[in-house]
Design a protein around this motif. Structure first.
Motif, short mmCIF file in Angstrom:
data_model
loop_
_atom_site.label_atom_id
_atom_site.label_comp_id
_atom_site.label_asym_id
_atom_site.label_seq_id
_atom_site.Cartn_x
_atom_site.Cartn_y
_atom_site.Cartn_z
N ILE A 37 39.02 50.27 55.37
CA ILE A 37 38.84 49.68 54.03
C ILE A 37 38.67 48.16 54.16
CG2 ILE A 37 39.88 49.49 51.75
CD1 ILE A 37 40.39 52.30 52.14
N GLU A 38 37.73 47.67 53.43
CA GLU A 38 37.49 46.23 53.51
C GLU A 38 38.30 45.48 52.47
OE1 GLU A 38 33.61 44.91 53.95
OE2 GLU A 38 33.15 46.40 55.50
N SER A 39 38.58 44.24 52.78
CA SER A 39 39.26 43.39 51.80
C SER A 39 38.34 43.16 50.61
CB SER A 39 39.58 42.03 52.41
OG SER A 39 40.48 42.17 53.43
N PRO A 40 38.91 43.06 49.44
CA PRO A 40 38.06 42.76 48.28
C PRO A 40 37.43 41.38 48.46
CG PRO A 40 40.39 42.66 47.69
CD PRO A 40 40.32 43.20 49.07
N ARG A 41 36.18 41.25 48.01
CA ARG A 41 35.50 39.96 48.15
C ARG A 41 36.27 38.87 47.43
NH1 ARG A 41 30.12 42.01 48.05
NH2 ARG A 41 29.82 42.91 50.10
N ASN A 42 36.70 39.24 46.26
CA ASN A 42 37.43 38.27 45.45
C ASN A 42 38.90 38.30 45.85
OD1 ASN A 42 38.76 36.85 43.55
ND2 ASN A 42 37.76 37.82 41.78
N PRO A 43 39.38 37.21 46.40
CA PRO A 43 40.76 37.22 46.87
C PRO A 43 41.77 37.38 45.73
CG PRO A 43 39.77 35.04 47.11
CD PRO A 43 38.69 35.94 46.64
N MET A 44 41.34 37.19 44.52
CA MET A 44 42.24 37.34 43.40
C MET A 44 42.47 38.82 43.07
SD MET A 44 42.84 34.24 42.75
CE MET A 44 43.58 34.16 41.12
N MET A 45 41.54 39.64 43.49
CA MET A 45 41.65 41.07 43.21
C MET A 45 42.75 41.67 44.07
SD MET A 45 39.27 42.25 41.10
CE MET A 45 38.76 43.90 41.59
N PRO A 46 43.47 42.64 43.55
CA PRO A 46 44.51 43.28 44.39
C PRO A 46 43.86 44.04 45.54
CG PRO A 46 44.26 44.46 42.31
CD PRO A 46 43.39 43.24 42.21
N LYS A 47 44.53 44.04 46.66
CA LYS A 47 44.02 44.78 47.82
C LYS A 47 44.32 46.25 47.65
CE LYS A 47 44.46 41.38 51.52
NZ LYS A 47 45.36 40.97 52.59
N ASP A 48 43.46 47.03 48.22
CA ASP A 48 43.70 48.48 48.24
C ASP A 48 45.02 48.75 48.96
OD1 ASP A 48 43.65 51.20 49.28
OD2 ASP A 48 41.61 51.24 48.43
N LYS A 49 45.80 49.70 48.41
CA LYS A 49 47.09 50.02 49.02
C LYS A 49 46.95 50.45 50.48
CE LYS A 49 50.13 51.30 45.28
NZ LYS A 49 50.98 52.32 44.68
N ARG A 50 45.88 51.20 50.70
CA ARG A 50 45.68 51.71 52.07
C ARG A 50 45.45 50.56 53.06
NH1 ARG A 50 41.07 55.83 50.64
NH2 ARG A 50 40.61 54.05 49.30
N LEU A 51 44.69 49.63 52.58
CA LEU A 51 44.46 48.45 53.42
C LEU A 51 45.77 47.71 53.67
CD1 LEU A 51 42.70 46.34 54.82
CD2 LEU A 51 42.25 45.32 52.60
N GLN A 52 46.58 47.64 52.63
CA GLN A 52 47.87 46.95 52.78
C GLN A 52 48.77 47.66 53.80
OE1 GLN A 52 49.94 45.47 49.30
NE2 GLN A 52 48.16 45.97 48.04
N MET A 53 48.72 48.98 53.73
CA MET A 53 49.52 49.74 54.71
C MET A 53 49.05 49.45 56.13
SD MET A 53 49.94 53.52 53.15
CE MET A 53 50.66 53.83 51.56
N ALA A 54 47.74 49.48 56.29
CA ALA A 54 47.18 49.21 57.62
C ALA A 54 47.62 47.83 58.10
CB ALA A 54 45.66 49.32 57.58
#
Ligand SMILES: CC(C)(COP(=O)(O)OP(=O)(O)OC[C@H]1O[C@@H](n2cnc3c(N)ncnc32)[C@H](O)[C@@H]1OP(=O)(O)O)[C@@H](O)C(=O)NCCC(=O)NCCS
Lengths: 212, 806
Positions: B442-459
């Motif tokens: 999963i890629e980071s959202p382009r906009n850093p203000m957007m919340p990150k995907d939970k899966r990405l956070q877990m990784a």
């Protein structure tokens, strides 16, 4: 507490503390006695290293004519583990006089002297097969703390023996143990514990190798 | 300089200076280690490497002769006179010591003119150099004899003795290596510019020697590429000699092949067929060994390297008898020419029989190590293998251990990170979203203000943990690859590192919990904690194996072991529940989920296996602790008087490695005392109820019987679950032997307890006497550990006493 433990059959022996002024009288005899049981001799500097700094921790058993029957040589200094550590470097009794408690008496005097000077602990190494030595120290209260693979030059393995003299010794930590959470150098692979110095560098090891 | 005056043969230091001036004249053949070492500091070019260019054959050049002329900036002064004057101011024995004079230096010092320390000291009539003529004709029998003697020294070296006391005592090896040959061509038994005709026997021996030297080179390369302890495991010192490092393998193989060819095709020489056979066997062996030792192995042929070496061994053994020793071709005098500051030391003599045994072992161990590369790639399978390998008896040689380590650690970091994640998966993340590979895509959202995907956070959290833990994890594996003594000591350090890791893991666990409610409670802490507890157990168990604990310490050390194993057991029970919950939840799901449930079930087998082992350990340790406690009351355990110590100081010493652990594992001394002294002090038990009465009652023995029985059930369960569940399939045989050893230890403990119980029944009755009389009726033997051999214990970690009725 211990001096009275000495066995009586050796009552004609005198136990005396070494002093630098007695070097010419005793050093050759000490050397001779110690090196008998070593596969390789120590240079005279090794003896002087100990006797010059800690002559007061060296005790000798002398017969009525002043011959050296037994000797113990020690040091006492701050160790990087954080303790004030005594170290029994050499111990020997003439073969004909063994088994009579002479070494026990010498070691007791050395321990008393180191305890009096506020030692936290006393350590030493001895070959795993040196039954007499193990028995002697373990009877006094030493425990084995680790096994040292091929510690001696002759390839023999040793036990490190330790005697705690004061409560809290086990909690003492190296000064450098800081809040970075990093372990001090002592925990690194290249650890050269002072007492293990001989092995690391290919020089004769203190406490030496017994010739079979 | 430490200025000392020393009686006897005059002034050491002044003597040194005198000798130095002599050394400056290369025509005077006088050498001493001490001089070498000290002179080197005074003459910059004396690095021990510059050999005289005009080496005349048979006239041995001195090593490291300092030549002041080479560097014109350096001038030498004779300070003998000044020095003698200055030191006259001191009394004999008076030490002027500065703080830089350490024990290390005192040990390194040598005394000139002491035959045991001064390698240049000559006894009356003794010559400095060896006068063996390396060009004298040799019989084939003699060549065989020399080859086999070289093999003995080579194996002594493998065991940990330095080259100076083994192979480097060979005149032939010395000739080939010194002066440092610029090409293989130059490495001859004669040295110098003039080519001499050599005999066939010399050519054959030379090929063999070159191959030995190259073998040594490969061995050193391999060992130094991994963690090892110089002098303790192995001596890599080559005393400034190049072991044909620059010569390609092929060149040496070619020399061997030429020699073999000569023997095979030779019609002219009167060598008998059996001698030819013997010579060929040795050359073939060298060839195979050289190829096997070659560091740049081919992974796809790994299993083809060692069997050919082993195949040649029976022929060597069978033909050893044809050899005729040539003792003159070995000499300790050669040590004088090695760049070293140590005194001359005796040659290490290893009998051919013993050397051969070591050689066989080396081949077998290396062949075994190769199996590592074929294991199912799971961290537990790997670790089972490493444990089994380290437990082989006799202990594998340093080379074999680094050979295995090479397979373990040669892979890149990613492989280890993968292993760590797999380790996490099997213990705390069974079929878990946290380790779903998708999370890493999963890629980071382009906009850093957007919340990150939970899966990405877990990784990211797992990556963070991996980064933090990888070094500790790596060090744990490293510890398991050391010699057994080191292993125990390094585990003590590794355990503390895991302790630190445990407290760091808490934050990440909190973050994980914030992301998902469907995970094991505190998964990362749990994982670290389990590893830590296991290491504590290992430290204690290796202590039993290494005879660290005296007989009267067994009650407390087994008590300590039982407590740790109990904690681990509880941890595993919560894990097992979690696995079960997850399994049944998935079984109720869709098809894909049901498949996952199947895998969770399989993974559960591993947890069950760990649990059975932890539980068995707890029970048997508890039984033994209690049993030894009762033997102490019966005065059947040897207990030293220990005038300088007391139980609480000894407890502190024993617990030292564990004192700082968090959560605290070490329980207060008072608790231990109460636990181990149910009837008051051993030598002065409580008068009421009377000790004889207590011990004659079978109730107290039932408690031990029960614990033994539980232990037996646990180990039986472990056995039934099998090597696959334990993830030790790659070493099934030795795993089963280990479990069987635990089971037999239970049986033996049961028997010992029953014997004592039986005798105690009569305690207090007439004619039997009280507790004091037990020494006459029973004898307790503490079974010794096996050390490097297969011992008498059923399992090295279980010290079960042998009780003999008298
Ligand atoms: C070790 C040494 C100093 C002991 O000297 P000692 O005066 O005989 O010692 P002690 O009489 O005080 O005590 C030795 C104990 O070991 C016992 N012992 C001696 N040899 C033994 C043996 N081969 N097996 C079992 N026990 C033995 C003695 O019986 C005695 O125990 P006990 O009083 O319970 O019977 C002496 O043997 C020696 O000089 N050895 C050579 C040098 C050496 O090994 N130094 C120590 C290196 S750490």
């Amino acid at each position: 507490m211990s001096n009275s433990d000495a066995q009586s059959s050796t009552s004609d022996l005198r136990y005396v503390q070494y002093h630098g002024s007695k070097e010419s009288t005793y050093l050759p005899a000490i050397r001779q006695l110690i090196s008998k049981d070593l596969s390789e001799p120590y240079s005279i500097y090794v003896y002087r290293y100990f006797l010059y700094q800690w002559g007061h921790l060296c005790y000798m058993a002398l017969d009525p004519s002043g011959n050296l029957i037994g000797v113990v040589v020690c040091k006492l200094e701050h160790h990087r583990s954080g303790t004030f550590r005594g170290y029994i470097a050499m111990l020997a009794v003439q073969e004909a006089h063994r088994g009579k408690g002479i070494a026990t008496q010498l070691v007791c005097m050395a321990i008393d002297a180191m305890a009096e000077r506020d030692a936290d602990e006393i350590v030493l190494e001895t070959e795993v097969t040196n039954t007499a030595s193990l028995k002697l120290y373990e009877r006094l209260g030493f425990l084995r703390s680790k096994r040292l693979h091929r510690y001696y030059l002759n390839g023999n393995t040793a036990f490190r023996l330790v005697l705690y003299l004061k409560a809290g010794t086990g909690m003492k930590r190296p000064q450098q143990l800081d809040d970075s959470g990093e372990l001090p150098a002592q925990y690194g692979y290249s650890a050269t514990s002072f007492d293990e110095i001989g092995v690391r560098d290919g020089h004769p090891v203190l406490e030496g190798s017994q010739v079979p | 300089m430490h200025v000392l005056r020393h009686d006897g043969q005059g002034l050491d230091e002044a003597k040194l200076v005198e000798d130095t001036s002599r050394l400056a004249d290369p025509t005077k053949r006088y050498s001493s280690n001490k001089i070498e070492s000290d002179v080197v500091c005074k003459f910059p070019n004396g690095d021990g490497n510059d050999q005289p260019k005009s080496a005349v054959p048979c006239q041995l050049p001195l090593r490291a002769v300092p030549k002041p002329t080479i560097n014109r900036d350096v001038k030498a002064w004779d300070i003998t006179e000044k020095f003698t004057q200055a030191s006259l101011a001191l009394n004999t024995g008076q030490l002027v010591k500065d703080e830089y004079f350490t024990l290390f230096e005192s040990i390194g010092a040598l005394e000139i003119m002491d035959p045991k320390m001064d390698s240049g000291f000559l006894q009356p009539g003794e010559t400095l150099e060896d006068d063996y003529d390396a060009l004298k004709p040799l019989l084939p029998e003699e060549v065989i004899g020399i080859m086999d003697q070289l093999l003995c020294y080579e194996m002594a070296w493998h065991q940990g003795y330095p080259l100076s006391q083994t192979l480097f005592t060979s005149v032939y090896i010395d000739k080939l290596l010194w002066p440092d040959p610029r090409s293989l061509e130059e490495a001859q038994f004669y040295r110098g510019d003039v080519k001499l005709a050599t005999e066939a026997m010399h050519d054959i021996l030379r090929a063999y020697c070159l191959a030995i030297i190259k073998c040594c080179d490969f061995v050193i390369t391999k060992i130094t590429s991994r963690d090892y302890f110089e002098e303790e495991d192995f001596c890599t010192h080559t005393y400034n000699r190049q072991l044909l490092t620059q010569v390609p393998l092929d060149f040496i193989l070619h020399e061997l092949e030429l020699a073999m060819k000569f023997i095979e095709t030779d019609q002219t020489s009167p060598i008998s067929a059996e001698l030819k056979y013997a010579l060929l066997a040795r050359l073939e062996f060298r060839r195979a060994l050289l190829i096997a030792l070659f560091p740049d192995y081919s992974a796809s042929f790994l299993d083809k390297y060692w069997p050919p070496v082993s195949d040649t061994l029976p022929r060597i053994e069978a033909t050893h008898k044809f050899g005729r020793p040539v003792p003159g071709s070995f000499s300790t005098k050669l040590q004088r020419r090695l760049a070293s500051t140590v005194p001359p030391r005796p040659v290490v003599e290893l009998e051919f029989k013993d050397a051969f045994e070591k050689l066989v072992q080396l081949c077998v161990d290396c062949e075994e190590a190769v199996r590592y590369t074929y294991l199912e790639p799971s961290p537990q399978e790997y670790q089972s293998f490493i444990w089994a390998f380290a437990s082989r008896k006799p202990q594998p040689l340093a080379y074999a251990r680094s050979y295995l380590s090479n397979f373990i650690f040669s892979s890149n970091n990613e492989v280890f990170e993968h292993l760590l994640r797999e380790d996490l998966r099997s213990l705390v993340f069974p079929e878990d979203q946290v380790l779903d590979p998708v999370n890493w895509t999963i890629e980071s959202p382009r906009n850093p203000m957007m919340p990150k995907d939970k899966r990405l956070q877990m990784a990211s959290l797992i990556d963070e943990f991996t980064n933090r833990a990888i070094q500790n994890y790596h060090e744990l594996w490293t510890a398991l690859c050391q010699n057994r003594c080191r292993m125990r000591r390094m585990l003590c350090h590794s355990m503390l590192a895991f302790d630190q890791l445990q407290s760091d893991a808490g934050v990440l666990d909190d973050d994980l919990h914030a992301l998902s409610s469907d995970i094991q409670q505190y998964p990362l802490i749990t994982w670290v904690y389990h590893h830590k507890l296991r290491q504590i157990e290992w430290v204690v168990q290796l202590g039993f194996e290494q005879e660290i604990y005296l007989p009267d310490e067994l009650p407390s050390m087994y008590y300590w072991l039982s407590k740790i194993a109990e904690t681990r057991k509880r941890l595993l029970m919560t894990l097992l529940e979690f696995f079960e919950r997850r399994q049944s939840k998935m079984e109720k799901g869709k098809k894909a989920e049901i498949e996952k449930a199947e895998r969770v079930k399989e993974g559960k087998g591993y947890i069950e296996s760990l649990l059975a082992e932890a539980s068995g350990t707890k029970e048997l340790a508890e039984a033994l602790s209690s049993f030894y406690t009762h033997l102490a009351y019966l005065k059947l355990l040897p207990t030293p008087p220990r005038p300088f110590s007391n139980p609480s100081l000894r407890y502190e010493l024993r617990m030292k490695p564990f004192l700082t652990l968090t959560p605290s594992e070490v329980f207060p001394f008072a608790e231990l005392t109460a636990q181990l002294h149910p009837y008051g002090p051993y030598d002065n038990p409580n008068p009421k109820p009377n000790l004889s009465r207590i011990l004659s009652d079978s109730v107290i023995w039932q408690y031990m019987d029960h614990a033994v029985k539980s232990a037996k059930e646990d180990f039986a369960k472990l056995k039934k679950l099998g090597a696959k569940a334990a993830r030790a399939e790659g070493v099934k045989g030795s795993w089963e032997k280990g479990v069987q050893g635990c089971l037999l230890s239970c049986v033996a403990a049961g028997v010992a307890i029953a014997t004592v119980k039986e005798i105690c029944k009569g305690l207090g009755k007439e004619g039997v006497g009280g507790v004091e009389g037990m020494k006459k009726r029973l004898r307790v033997e503490i079974v010794e550990a096996g050390g490097d051999r297969v011992g008498k214990r059923y399992h090295e970690w279980w010290v079960v006493p042998k009780v003999v009725k008298l």
